[in-house]
Design an enzyme around this catalytic site. Structure first.
Site, PDB file in Angstrom:
ATOM      1  N   GLY A  87      13.140  -7.768  21.166  1.00  0.00           N
ATOM      2  CA  GLY A  87      13.938  -6.805  20.439  1.00  0.00           C
ATOM      3  C   GLY A  87      13.572  -6.793  18.966  1.00  0.00           C
ATOM      4  N   GLY A  88      14.012  -5.750  18.270  1.00  0.00           N
ATOM      5  CA  GLY A  88      13.766  -5.671  16.835  1.00  0.00           C
ATOM      6  C   GLY A  88      12.646  -4.727  16.465  1.00  0.00           C
ATOM      7  N   GLU A  89      12.248  -4.796  15.192  1.00  0.00           N
ATOM      8  CA  GLU A  89      11.272  -3.866  14.655  1.00  0.00           C
ATOM      9  C   GLU A  89       9.998  -4.610  14.228  1.00  0.00           C
ATOM     10  OE1 GLU A  89      13.286  -0.691  12.358  1.00  0.00           O
ATOM     11  OE2 GLU A  89      15.126  -1.797  12.777  1.00  0.00           O
ATOM     12  N   TYR A  90       9.391  -4.230  13.110  1.00  0.00           N
ATOM     13  CA  TYR A  90       8.162  -4.906  12.682  1.00  0.00           C
ATOM     14  C   TYR A  90       8.486  -6.221  11.973  1.00  0.00           C
ATOM     15  CZ  TYR A  90       5.051  -1.015  13.744  1.00  0.00           C
ATOM     16  OH  TYR A  90       4.322  -0.057  14.395  1.00  0.00           O
ATOM     17  N   TYR A  92       6.359  -9.919  10.290  1.00  0.00           N
ATOM     18  CA  TYR A  92       5.110 -10.582   9.920  1.00  0.00           C
ATOM     19  C   TYR A  92       5.192 -12.033  10.348  1.00  0.00           C
ATOM     20  CZ  TYR A  92       1.834 -13.236   7.037  1.00  0.00           C
ATOM     21  OH  TYR A  92       0.859 -14.115   6.620  1.00  0.00           O
ATOM     22  N   HIS A  93       4.090 -12.574  10.880  1.00  0.00           N
ATOM     23  CA  HIS A  93       3.946 -14.006  11.103  1.00  0.00           C
ATOM     24  C   HIS A  93       2.665 -14.462  10.416  1.00  0.00           C
ATOM     25  CE1 HIS A  93       7.257 -14.020  13.773  1.00  0.00           C
ATOM     26  NE2 HIS A  93       6.646 -13.444  14.803  1.00  0.00           N
ATOM     27  N   ILE A 167      15.002 -12.860  13.617  1.00  0.00           N
ATOM     28  CA  ILE A 167      15.310 -13.163  15.011  1.00  0.00           C
ATOM     29  C   ILE A 167      14.832 -12.003  15.875  1.00  0.00           C
ATOM     30  CG2 ILE A 167      17.156 -13.547  16.708  1.00  0.00           C
ATOM     31  CD1 ILE A 167      18.842 -14.691  14.436  1.00  0.00           C
ATOM     32  N   GLY A 179      11.950 -15.600  19.777  1.00  0.00           N
ATOM     33  CA  GLY A 179      12.868 -16.510  19.116  1.00  0.00           C
ATOM     34  C   GLY A 179      13.128 -16.200  17.660  1.00  0.00           C
ATOM     35  N   CYS A 197      11.585  -5.474   9.553  1.00  0.00           N
ATOM     36  CA  CYS A 197      12.784  -5.203  10.358  1.00  0.00           C
ATOM     37  C   CYS A 197      13.424  -3.862  10.006  1.00  0.00           C
ATOM     38  CB  CYS A 197      13.794  -6.328  10.216  1.00  0.00           C
ATOM     39  SG  CYS A 197      13.137  -7.920  10.774  1.00  0.00           S
TER      40      CYS A 197
END
Length: 239
Positions: A87-90, A92-93, A167, A179, A197
Site C-alpha cells: 500500500g501507499g505511494e512513492y 525512496y530507499h 509505512i 513494512g 508518499c
C-alpha cells in the site's frame, strides 16, 4: 491532528514461537528481497517457518505503491523504479535508511488491518522515544512525523514538520510483508526525485539531520526493544 488511539499490545497467541530477528549486512537487492518475502510469507502461512523481522538496507531506488500517482515521480531516470504490491505511494530507499520487513501472521495476533498499521506507527514512535526523539502520528497521513519548531510555520499557521519514517504493507491470507523504513542517515537530497508518499506540504528528515549522532546498530537495538514491547519476544538465528 494526532490520532487518539495508541496500540500498546499486539502479542501473538499463547504458545506461539518467538519472532525471528534477522539483520542483513551490506546492501540488499530489492527484487531479491521481494522474492525472499514472497517465499517466506508462503512458508509462514503453511506453518513451516516462523514469523520474521528482516532488517536491510537497499541501494538507491524508488518504489511505487498501489496508490501511487505517476506525476509524483519527478525524476524517473534517476534511480531504478520498482512497482510493488504494498500500500501507499512513492517512497525512496537507500543507504543510511533502515528498512524493516515485517512478516507476521495476524491470525496469531489481531485480524485488523487498521490496528496493525497503528501498531507499526507505535513501534516507530517507541523506537524514536528511546533516542529522545518525539515522533507523532497524523490522522490524514500514514507514517511518523517530527515537528520542526525552529522553522517558519506553514501558510495555514501550523508548525512545519518532516517525515522521518514510512509505512507500506501488504497482507496475503493475513500474513504481512513489506513494512517500515526509518531515516537514520540517508542522502536526503535523493528524496527530491519523488513526492514522498504524495505529500507536498511537508519535508523529510533523518535522525542525523535532527542532530542525533547515532549508528544503524544503535537504531537496531532500539527497534528490537520497542518491537518486543508491542509484539512479544524475538530470537536471533543461532540462538
Amino acid at each position: 491532528m494526532k490520532r487518539a488511539e495508541i496500540i500498546t499490545g499486539f502479542e501473538a497467541a499463547a504458545g506461539s514461537p518467538p519472532v525471528e530477528w534477522r539483520v542483513e549486512n551490506g546492501l540488499t537487492d530489492y527484487e531479491a528481497a521481494v522474492t525472499f518475502m514472497e517465499n517466506r510469507v508462503a512458508e509462514i502461512r503453511s506453518g513451516t517457518a516462523n514469523e520474521l523481522i528482516w532488517l536491510v538496507e537497499h541501494p538507491p531506488l524508488y518504489t511505487a505503491g498501489t496508490s501511487s500517482d505517476e506525476s509524483d515521480l519527478l525524476a524517473p531516470d534517476r534511480f531504478p523504479v520498482f512497482r510493488t504490491g504494498r500500500g501507499g505511494e512513492y517512497t525512496y530507499h537507500g543507504p543510511g535508511q533502515r528498512v524493516a520487513y515485517v512478516m507476521l501472521d495476524l491470525k496469531r495476533r489481531t485480524c485488523d488491518v487498521r490496528a496493525f498499521v497503528s501498531s507499526l506507527e507505535n513501534w516507530i514512535i517507541r523506537t524514536l522515544a528511546e533516542m529522545n526523539i518525539k515522533g507523532e502520528r497524523r490522522e490524514d497521513r500514514v507514517g511518523v512525523w517530527v515537528v520542526r519548531p525552529e522553522r517558519p510555520p506553514l501558510p495555514d499557521g501550523t508548525m512545519a514538520e518532516d517525515k522521518i519514517a514510512a509505512i507500506g504493507i501488504r497482507l496475503r491470507r493475513w500474513v504481512s510483508f513489506h513494512g517500515i523504513s526509518i531515516n537514520v542517515e540517508p542522502d536526503l537530497e535523493h528524496f527530491s526525485g519523488i513526492v514522498p508518499c504524495g505529500v507536498t506540504a511537508h519535508g523529510v528528515t533523518s535522525l542525523v539531520d535532527l542532530g542525533l549522532p547515532v549508528t544503524m546498530a544503535d537504531v537496531d537495538i532500539s527497534l528490537r526493544h520497542a518491537f518486543e514491547d508491542i509484539y512479544g519476544p524475538t530470537i536471533s538465528p543461532g540462538d
